[in-house]
Design an enzyme around this catalytic site. Sequence first.
Site, PDB file in Angstrom:
ATOM      1  N   CYS A  13      92.314  26.009   3.606  1.00 14.37           N
ATOM      2  CA  CYS A  13      90.967  26.143   3.040  1.00 14.37           C
ATOM      3  C   CYS A  13      90.254  24.828   2.816  1.00 14.37           C
ATOM      4  O   CYS A  13      89.053  24.711   3.106  1.00 14.37           O
ATOM      5  CB  CYS A  13      91.002  26.960   1.753  1.00 14.37           C
ATOM      6  SG  CYS A  13      91.820  26.168   0.341  1.00 14.37           S
ATOM      7  N   HIS A  51      92.044  27.274  -4.293  1.00 14.82           N
ATOM      8  CA  HIS A  51      91.265  27.771  -3.159  1.00 14.82           C
ATOM      9  C   HIS A  51      89.807  27.380  -3.339  1.00 14.82           C
ATOM     10  O   HIS A  51      89.296  27.309  -4.452  1.00 14.82           O
ATOM     11  CB  HIS A  51      91.390  29.292  -3.042  1.00 14.82           C
ATOM     12  CG  HIS A  51      90.694  29.857  -1.840  1.00 14.82           C
ATOM     13  ND1 HIS A  51      91.012  29.469  -0.560  1.00 14.82           N
ATOM     14  CD2 HIS A  51      89.681  30.767  -1.726  1.00 14.82           C
ATOM     15  CE1 HIS A  51      90.240  30.118   0.289  1.00 14.82           C
ATOM     16  NE2 HIS A  51      89.418  30.902  -0.386  1.00 14.82           N
ATOM     17  N   ASP A  91      83.795  32.384   3.751  1.00 10.63           N
ATOM     18  CA  ASP A  91      85.127  31.819   3.513  1.00 10.63           C
ATOM     19  C   ASP A  91      85.908  31.873   4.818  1.00 10.63           C
ATOM     20  O   ASP A  91      86.393  32.932   5.225  1.00 10.63           O
ATOM     21  CB  ASP A  91      85.839  32.617   2.421  1.00 10.63           C
ATOM     22  CG  ASP A  91      87.155  31.975   1.971  1.00 10.63           C
ATOM     23  OD1 ASP A  91      87.620  31.048   2.652  1.00 10.63           O
ATOM     24  OD2 ASP A  91      87.701  32.411   0.943  1.00 10.63           O
TER      25      ASP A  91
END
Length: 271
Positions: free
Chosen positions: A71, A110, A125
Site C-alpha cells: 500500500c 494501511h 485504494d
Amino acid sequence: MNDQQLIDAYFHRIGYKGPHNPSLDVLNQITLAHVRSIPFENLDILLGKSINISLDAVIEKLINQERGGYCFEQNGLLLCVLQKLGFDVTPISARVRLDRPRDFTPPRTHVFLKVELSGTTWFTDVGVGGVSLTSAIQFIQDTEQITNHETRRIVYEGNRYFHQVLFPTGWVDVCEFTLEEMPEIDRELANWYTSNHPKSHFKDRLIVARAGDNGKRLTLVNREFSERDKNGSANKTTINSPKELIKVLNENFNLTFPIDTKFQSPGLRWD
C-alpha cells in the site's frame, strides 16, 4: 524526472491512454488500469530487502523495474500522480481487517486515498491485495456500490467507518478508518512496522495479487495460486516447487526473478 515525464512513464506502465483531466471517469480508468498492471506484492521483504517508500525509490521499483509493491508504495505512487493531474487527493490512514475478527485491533498500517470531486468525496485504494479497488467508491453509508469487480459498501459502527466487500458468504470488512489523514511521517513509521516487525503478517507469508479481465482476481498466497471470478468462484492450484513458483510469478503477474531465487517464508517450506 519532471512532472510530465513521471505522468508519461506511469501511464505507459499501466497501459493508460485516456484523458488527463481530474474527473471521476479518469479516476476510475486509472484505478482499473493500475491494479491490472502493477501487482500487489511483498516479495522484497521475503528476500531480506528494506522497503523504501520515497517517491524516487517507488518510481524506480514499480515503474522502471516493473515490479509491484504494497500500500505505501502503490497508493503513494498513485497519490503523487493524481496530485500532478490536478486532483484534490488526501492520504487516509486505516487498519486492514481482512480475516480479522472485530474484537481484534490490528495496527494502523494501511493508507488509501480520498478524492474530492465537485463537492463529492470518493475513495480509491490500489494497495489492499486481492481486494484492491478497481473503481472508486463514493463516501456514502449503507449503500451497495458496484465496481468493476466486487460490490462494496461503507458502514459506520462504533465510531468507525468500515469499507466492506461482498463475497458469496456475505459482507466482509476490508479496512476500518476514521478519516484521519496519514502524513508522510506516519507512513514512514507504519512502513517500518509492516516490513520489519516480527509480528507483521508480511514477514511470514508470500502475497501477490492482481486484478484480471471480466472481474477476475489472481492471487498467490504462499504455495496456493487462486483464480477467482466475479461471482466469487475460485479455481485453486497448489505450487509444488520453487521453480514452479517463479513460473507462476512470471506468467500470471509479469514478475521476473532468477530461477534460483529463494523467498524466505514459513509458508514456503518445500518437501
